[in-house]
Motif scaffolding. Structure first.
Motif: not given
Length: 416
Positions: A384-385, A387-389, A393, A53
């Motif tokens: 974002l990708l 941390n989430s997927l 991804s 981040t």
């Protein structure tokens, strides 16, 4: 209808080419090794729990300053009339300011000061590279632009690898001390190029009177009047969105995705990052010159740019399909081949779709927004990708953007 200006230009010498390469090499060296090796290392030390981040924050804020600098630097240098030269003056000024920003980064003790230092470096380093690029349409004839553009493309990966070697080998015990040779190299190479590039075009012609409204209006290029310029912008924007989304986090992927230090005990993550950059650079060396020469020989740009973007797509898909160290090495080889060919020939293509011969600097500054905008968005998208997927991804999304980039080359009409 797309309007193009064609002027008589004398061939450039090998000395021009050599010093131009060195200027681009060191100009990229104060940006790429810093963000690939040094800043991720510094961020990880200062914020080990949220380094993904924090790096996204550093990258994106810094890129906003690059977004502002590139069109301004080109447009202001277009209007400058000085005895020292309109491009030469600003190369010198931007070099001094970039060196100051590097010194700030060297001693930055907090994430905030890293953000400030990187933002200043993005502003003045991006401005310096924009002014350097404007020299190609100013001075280089069409039949040499493929080769000279290949030198520009070559400087990018060479900067990453040579800078990485300096950091990982010579300054292994004190990585931040590597800022010093970056400062010295930039200052020396820019001064050498200024000694060689002494004759500039249009330095004796007075610019039109300055009006703020007219000046700001110059930053808009009507896509209906200049569609090829607009398509060239879009295709570069898409490719760099995919490329930088992956490139921003490659050091962290080597560390967290394939666990390099567990696979190779005693090795550091920076060693793996350097190996990837070295493989990529080897293939860029081969393919950038090969593609630039072939493009000049055939007088064609579009087929090579399309093939190169598709090769980048294949490279970005590789780690998603093969998440191993061997997969990373194959990724680096394919990416080097595609990215090298793309940089060489797409740069030459762009110089042939610039709307106005009087505004080469401005137009190239606008085109460079296709690099600056991804530098803002790609770290945010990538973070974002991840941390989430997860990392897969990220690679799939990057590949999709490279595919769209290849498709968007097709509507360009004025260049074969």
């Amino acid at each position: 209808m797309q309007r193009r200006q064609v002027t008589e230009q004398r061939p450039v010498s090998w000395l021009f080419g050599l010093t131009y390469l060195l200027a681009n090499l060191t100009g990229n060296s104060v940006l790429l090794p810093v963000i690939i090796f040094l800043i991720p290392y510094q961020v990880n030390l200062l914020d080990p729990t949220a380094h993904v981040t924090s790096l996204a924050l550093v990258q994106s804020i810094g890129a906003i300053f690059a977004l502002l600098s590139t069109p301004l630097a080109g447009a202001i240098s277009d209007r400058t009339r000085a005895h020292f030269g309109k491009r030469r003056l600003w190369l010198f000024v931007h070099m001094l300011c970039a060196c100051t920003a590097l010194l700030l980064l060297r001693f930055a003790p907090t994430i905030l000061l890293i953000v400030i230092g990187w933002s200043l470096l993005q502003f003045f380093g991006g401005a310096l590279l924009t002014v350097l690029q404007a020299i190609i349409p100013d001075r280089v004839p069409l039949n040499q632009r493929g080769l000279i553009s290949a030198l520009v493309g070559l400087a990018i990966p060479l900067a990453a690898v040579l800078g990485g070697l300096v950091i990982a080998v010579i300054f292994r015990k004190d990585y931040p001390a590597a800022y010093y040779p970056l400062i010295g190299g930039l200052a020396i190479s820019i001064m050498l190029f200024l000694l060689v590039y002494r004759k500039e075009a249009n330095v004796d012609q007075s610019p039109p009177p300055f009006h703020l409204k007219a000046f700001l209006a110059r930053f808009w290029v009507d896509p209906r009047r200049h569609p090829d310029f607009s398509w060239a912008f879009i295709t570069r924007l898409l490719l760099f969105l995919g490329y930088f989304a992956v490139a921003t986090y490659i050091q962290y992927y080597i560390k967290d995705g394939i666990h390099y230090e567990q696979i190779f005990p005693g090795k550091k993550v920076l060693d793996g990052t350097l190996a990837v950059q070295s493989i990529e650079t080897l293939f860029i060396l081969i393919c950038s010159f090969g593609a630039g020469w072939l493009s000049d020989r055939l007088g064609r740009r579009k087929p090579i740019v399309i093939a190169a973007a598709l090769l980048v797509m294949s490279a970005l898909l590789t780690p998603a399909v093969l998440p191993t160290w061997n997969g990373v090495q194959l990724f680096a080889a394919l990416l080097g081949a595609g990215y090298g060919a793309y940089l060489a020939v797409d740069t030459a293509l762009i110089t042939q779709v610039l709307p106005s011969a009087a505004d080469y600097g401005r137009d190239l500054g606008l085109i460079n927004l296709a690099l600056s905008i991804p530098l803002i968005l790609s770290p945010l998208l990538g973070g974002l990708l991840i941390n989430s997927l997860g990392y897969s991804s990220l690679f799939i999304a990057g590949a999709g953007m490279a595919l769209l980039s290849a498709i968007m080359v097709l509507p360009i009409k004025s260049v074969r």
